[in-house]
Design a protein around this motif. Structure first.
Motif, PDB file in Angstrom:
ATOM      1  N   LEU A  87       0.981  -1.306   0.038  1.00 44.54           N
ATOM      2  CA  LEU A  87       0.044   0.245   0.140  1.00 44.54           C
ATOM      3  C   LEU A  87       0.422   1.151  -0.114  1.00 44.54           C
ATOM      4  CD1 LEU A  87      -2.942  -0.652   2.354  1.00 44.54           C
ATOM      5  CD2 LEU A  87      -2.732  -1.302   0.366  1.00 44.54           C
ATOM      6  N   ILE A  88       2.270   1.040   0.071  1.00 45.36           N
ATOM      7  CA  ILE A  88       2.401   2.141   0.712  1.00 45.36           C
ATOM      8  C   ILE A  88       4.124   2.099  -0.264  1.00 45.36           C
ATOM      9  CG2 ILE A  88       4.475   3.824   1.485  1.00 45.36           C
ATOM     10  CD1 ILE A  88       0.790   3.574   2.930  1.00 45.36           C
ATOM     11  N   PRO A  89       4.195   2.826  -1.249  1.00 42.35           N
ATOM     12  CA  PRO A  89       5.363   2.342  -2.782  1.00 42.35           C
ATOM     13  C   PRO A  89       6.811   3.110  -1.891  1.00 42.35           C
ATOM     14  CG  PRO A  89       3.846   4.382  -3.255  1.00 42.35           C
ATOM     15  CD  PRO A  89       2.950   4.103  -2.163  1.00 42.35           C
ATOM     16  N   PRO A  90       7.519   2.828  -3.255  1.00 36.56           N
ATOM     17  CA  PRO A  90       8.985   3.113  -2.536  1.00 36.56           C
ATOM     18  C   PRO A  90       8.751   4.791  -2.758  1.00 36.56           C
ATOM     19  CG  PRO A  90       9.304   1.772  -3.953  1.00 36.56           C
ATOM     20  CD  PRO A  90       7.956   1.287  -3.476  1.00 36.56           C
ATOM     21  N   MET A  91       8.921   5.705  -1.423  1.00 44.36           N
ATOM     22  CA  MET A  91       8.968   7.115  -1.597  1.00 44.36           C
ATOM     23  C   MET A  91      10.075   7.740  -1.535  1.00 44.36           C
ATOM     24  SD  MET A  91       5.129   7.258   0.564  1.00 44.36           S
ATOM     25  CE  MET A  91       5.224   9.314  -0.313  1.00 44.36           C
ATOM     26  N   LYS A  92      10.569   8.281  -1.889  1.00 43.39           N
ATOM     27  CA  LYS A  92      12.129   9.226  -1.959  1.00 43.39           C
ATOM     28  C   LYS A  92      11.870  10.244  -0.119  1.00 43.39           C
ATOM     29  CE  LYS A  92      15.100  13.084  -3.079  1.00 43.39           C
ATOM     30  NZ  LYS A  92      14.753  14.366  -3.966  1.00 43.39           N
ATOM     31  N   ASN A  93      13.449   9.921   0.961  1.00 38.29           N
ATOM     32  CA  ASN A  93      12.291  10.848   2.423  1.00 38.29           C
ATOM     33  C   ASN A  93      11.988  10.049   2.853  1.00 38.29           C
ATOM     34  OD1 ASN A  93      15.223  12.016   1.571  1.00 38.29           O
ATOM     35  ND2 ASN A  93      13.500  13.540   0.535  1.00 38.29           N
ATOM     36  N   TYR A  94      11.181   8.848   2.580  1.00 37.14           N
ATOM     37  CA  TYR A  94      10.259   7.886   3.641  1.00 37.14           C
ATOM     38  C   TYR A  94      10.235   8.002   4.776  1.00 37.14           C
ATOM     39  CZ  TYR A  94       7.093   4.778   5.073  1.00 37.14           C
ATOM     40  OH  TYR A  94       5.938   3.459   5.520  1.00 37.14           O
ATOM     41  N   GLU A  95      11.569   7.982   5.346  1.00 37.09           N
ATOM     42  CA  GLU A  95      11.289   7.962   7.018  1.00 37.09           C
ATOM     43  C   GLU A  95      10.877   9.269   7.532  1.00 37.09           C
ATOM     44  OE1 GLU A  95      11.870   5.204   9.426  1.00 37.09           O
ATOM     45  OE2 GLU A  95      12.462   3.930   8.123  1.00 37.09           O
ATOM     46  N   ASP A  96      11.231  10.301   7.099  1.00 35.11           N
ATOM     47  CA  ASP A  96      11.119  11.784   7.465  1.00 35.11           C
ATOM     48  C   ASP A  96       9.157  11.403   7.076  1.00 35.11           C
ATOM     49  OD1 ASP A  96      14.148  12.212   7.982  1.00 35.11           O
ATOM     50  OD2 ASP A  96      13.732  13.308   6.107  1.00 35.11           O
ATOM     51  N   LEU A  97       8.887  11.618   6.053  1.00 33.29           N
ATOM     52  CA  LEU A  97       7.527  11.458   5.712  1.00 33.29           C
ATOM     53  C   LEU A  97       6.502  10.765   6.604  1.00 33.29           C
ATOM     54  CD1 LEU A  97       7.594  11.221   1.265  1.00 33.29           C
ATOM     55  CD2 LEU A  97       7.244  13.418   3.114  1.00 33.29           C
ATOM     56  N   LYS A  98       6.981   9.809   7.149  1.00 34.30           N
ATOM     57  CA  LYS A  98       6.378   8.840   7.800  1.00 34.30           C
ATOM     58  C   LYS A  98       6.509   9.379   9.901  1.00 34.30           C
ATOM     59  CE  LYS A  98       8.252   4.941   9.640  1.00 34.30           C
ATOM     60  NZ  LYS A  98       9.584   3.898   9.879  1.00 34.30           N
ATOM     61  N   THR A  99       7.546  10.203   9.715  1.00 37.96           N
ATOM     62  CA  THR A  99       7.782  10.251  11.567  1.00 37.96           C
ATOM     63  C   THR A  99       6.412  11.455  11.755  1.00 37.96           C
ATOM     64  OG1 THR A  99       9.913   9.842  11.297  1.00 37.96           O
ATOM     65  CG2 THR A  99       9.244  10.975  12.599  1.00 37.96           C
ATOM     66  N   SER A 100       6.807  12.692  10.335  1.00 42.97           N
ATOM     67  CA  SER A 100       6.104  14.105  10.174  1.00 42.97           C
ATOM     68  C   SER A 100       4.421  13.298  10.384  1.00 42.97           C
ATOM     69  CB  SER A 100       6.121  14.630   9.348  1.00 42.97           C
ATOM     70  OG  SER A 100       6.432  13.955   7.828  1.00 42.97           O
ATOM     71  N   MET A 101       4.311  12.075   9.882  1.00 41.79           N
ATOM     72  CA  MET A 101       2.519  12.233   9.822  1.00 41.79           C
ATOM     73  C   MET A 101       2.598  11.137  11.069  1.00 41.79           C
ATOM     74  SD  MET A 101      -0.235  11.942   8.515  1.00 41.79           S
ATOM     75  CE  MET A 101      -0.084  11.882   6.303  1.00 41.79           C
ATOM     76  N   ASN A 102       3.124  10.378  11.768  1.00 45.22           N
ATOM     77  CA  ASN A 102       2.689   9.780  13.300  1.00 45.22           C
ATOM     78  C   ASN A 102       2.831  10.786  14.073  1.00 45.22           C
ATOM     79  OD1 ASN A 102       2.749   7.376  11.887  1.00 45.22           O
ATOM     80  ND2 ASN A 102       4.424   6.829  12.546  1.00 45.22           N
ATOM     81  N   GLU A 103       4.108  11.552  14.300  1.00 36.10           N
ATOM     82  CA  GLU A 103       3.852  12.964  14.842  1.00 36.10           C
ATOM     83  C   GLU A 103       2.885  13.548  15.046  1.00 36.10           C
ATOM     84  OE1 GLU A 103       8.909  13.654  15.425  1.00 36.10           O
ATOM     85  OE2 GLU A 103       7.499  15.126  14.173  1.00 36.10           O
ATOM     86  N   ALA A 104       2.566  13.947  13.622  1.00 37.84           N
ATOM     87  CA  ALA A 104       0.982  14.561  13.856  1.00 37.84           C
ATOM     88  C   ALA A 104      -0.461  14.259  14.361  1.00 37.84           C
ATOM     89  CB  ALA A 104       0.676  15.372  11.992  1.00 37.84           C
ATOM     90  N   LEU A 105      -0.288  12.429  13.683  1.00 38.79           N
ATOM     91  CA  LEU A 105      -1.246  12.139  14.815  1.00 38.79           C
ATOM     92  C   LEU A 105      -1.292  12.042  15.927  1.00 38.79           C
ATOM     93  CD1 LEU A 105      -3.811  10.193  14.097  1.00 38.79           C
ATOM     94  CD2 LEU A 105      -2.025   8.150  13.699  1.00 38.79           C
ATOM     95  N   GLN A 106      -0.101  12.045  16.702  1.00 44.97           N
ATOM     96  CA  GLN A 106      -0.426  11.600  18.143  1.00 44.97           C
ATOM     97  C   GLN A 106      -0.701  12.752  18.602  1.00 44.97           C
ATOM     98  OE1 GLN A 106       3.495   9.657  19.278  1.00 44.97           O
ATOM     99  NE2 GLN A 106       3.404   8.709  17.382  1.00 44.97           N
ATOM    100  N   ALA A 107      -0.082  14.156  17.892  1.00 50.19           N
ATOM    101  CA  ALA A 107      -0.427  15.116  18.635  1.00 50.19           C
ATOM    102  C   ALA A 107      -2.046  15.681  19.301  1.00 50.19           C
ATOM    103  CB  ALA A 107       0.466  16.364  18.382  1.00 50.19           C
TER     104      ALA A 107
END
Length: 450
Positions: free
Chosen positions: A405-425
């Motif tokens: 479902l999540i294809p290879p994406m440039k700078n994926y770790e940063d994308l994932k982390t920013s989404m998770n941080e916003a969701l947790q906030a």
């Protein structure tokens, strides 16, 4: 040892690293043992036809992640079969602890001593693909062979229009649930939740009636992003240049997690601990539902056989899209390899249907070759089946409808982390859902523009 290796084998840890492109030399010539053409048509006993000396075998180096010593017999057996069919090629197998793979690959690439074949996952391998450091499998693999792999899984190894890897083994998540907790909560143990809406309602009932938790959404990996996709959220535009999730569907997905957390229907630990905590709680009888690959039932079998006996399996819980996720591991060939064709040939041999089925019968994983699913092992239950047998059949049955479902994406770790941080906030009440989505959108647009 099996418990440790199975756990490490299927943790979808996405590691970041850089690579440099090496030389792209031609494959060494194959072994020949033919007579040379004589100078004349006559030969005598004193002047026999000369023979070329046999060519020295070439050696290719094959790196895996955390497969030894548990799977030594299998891997060494496949290598021996390949070498018997390809006498001019020798395979040197090097097994690397998953935590060391990043630094070892970095060091090898920097010194231009990269392996000829490496076992990586799509997000990990895409970091090399960004630098055009891997051979293009669309060019190296014939179309009829490419067509043997699941189409969606083959495409998961694509970056910038080039396919950088050959799919190897897969893991398709299923819903494993404790029937005793369902009965204690007054729920039908034969009708587990199939959608996220049903999951929310079941979690509420289970908490109210038993004091236990319905499920545990691990937020240390890609679970939140995968859930959003299954709920109908488009994460980016087609070119992956702009975030597109700040929509009613995105808000609904964020609100799903927020309401579960704020109504205390999921453990507080979801903000600090990952998937291992979910397994610990399930085998302790504190969690009703475990969404994971069937291979994790081996851990439950070892530590909590009573919980395993109460376990049933159903298809993965999904959203209105009916999309189902699959995790993939692949084999890649760095351009630094001096023997690219032999490396690709070995990758195709390692991942052919026969060898994959043999591997799948050792550890609960799934094949990436579609016809391998025709083996009775994947669609027929044995006499007196165990919960692990049942989980395998359910997992295999949904594989043809599953995709990464999540294809290879440039700078994926940063994308994932920013989404998770916003969701947790948002879950903690530090931001509203709208504010959290806007924060994640801005951060994603910044990262995607790099």
């Amino acid at each position: 040892m099996l418990k440790k290796n199975v756990w490490l084998l299927f943790l979808l840890v996405f590691m970041l690293f850089m690579a440099a492109c090496g030389n792209n030399d031609e494959e060494a010539s194959s072994d020949t043992n033919t007579e040379t053409t004589p100078a004349t048509t006559e030969t005598t006993e004193s002047d026999p036809p000369a023979e070329d000396p046999p060519a020295d075998p070439i050696e290719i180096e094959f790196w895996t992640m955390q497969l030894s010593p548990t799977f030594d017999d299998y891997i060494n057996g496949v290598i021996a079969d390949f070498e018997a069919q390809n006498p001019t090629v020798k395979v040197k197998w090097v097994d690397v602890p998953w935590g060391d793979m990043e630094k070892k690959i970095l060091a090898a690439v920097a010194s231009k001593t990269a392996p000829d074949v490496a076992n990586l996952n799509p997000q990990f391998a895409s970091k090399l693909a960004e630098l055009d450091a891997l051979v293009n499998m669309d060019e190296m693999v014939p179309a009829d062979v490419r067509g043997q792999y699941f189409e969606g899984v083959w495409k998961s190894n694509t970056f910038n229009g080039k396919t950088f890897g050959v799919p190897w083994y897969l893991s398709s998540q299923v819903t494993m649930y404790n029937t005793k907790i369902f009965e204690e909560a007054g729920l039908d143990p034969n009708t587990p939740p199939a959608t996220f809406a049903e999951l929310f309602d079941a979690s509420k009932t289970i908490k109210e009636q038993t004091g236990k938790y319905g499920f545990y959404p691990p937020l240390d990996g890609s679970h939140a992003l995968e859930t959003m996709v299954m709920m109908g959220v488009d994460l980016t535009d087609e070119g992956m240049t702009k975030a597109t999730f700040n929509t009613p569907e995105g808000k609904e997905a964020f609100d799903f997690f927020v309401q579960l957390y704020q109504q205390e229907l999921i453990p507080r630990e979801v903000l600090t601990e990952g998937h291992q905590k979910a397994i610990d709680m399930y085998q302790a009888g504190e969690l009703a539902i475990l969404s994971s690959g069937p291979q994790f039932l081996n851990i439950v079998k070892e530590n909590a056989p009573d919980i395993l006996a109460a376990t049933k399996t159903a298809p993965i819980i999904t959203g209105k899209t009916n999309k189902k996720n699959v995790a993939a591991m692949n084999l890649v060939v760095p351009k630094q390899s001096e023997h690219q064709q032999a490396a690709v040939d070995f990758s195709l041999f390692m991942t052919n249907g026969e060898n994959q089925v043999k591997f799948d019968k050792i550890v609960p994983i799934l094949p990436s070759i579609e016809t391998a699913l025709d083996d009775p092992f994947f669609n027929e239950l044995p006499a007196d089946p165990t919960p692990i047998d049942e989980a395998r059949i359910v997992s295999a049955s949904q594989l043809r409808d599953s995709e990464v479902l999540i294809p290879p994406m440039k700078n994926y770790e940063d994308l994932k982390t920013s989404m998770n941080e916003a969701l947790q906030a948002a879950m903690l009440g530090e931001l509203t859902v709208d504010e959290a989505l806007a924060q994640a959108e801005a951060k994603w647009n910044e990262i995607l523009a790099q």
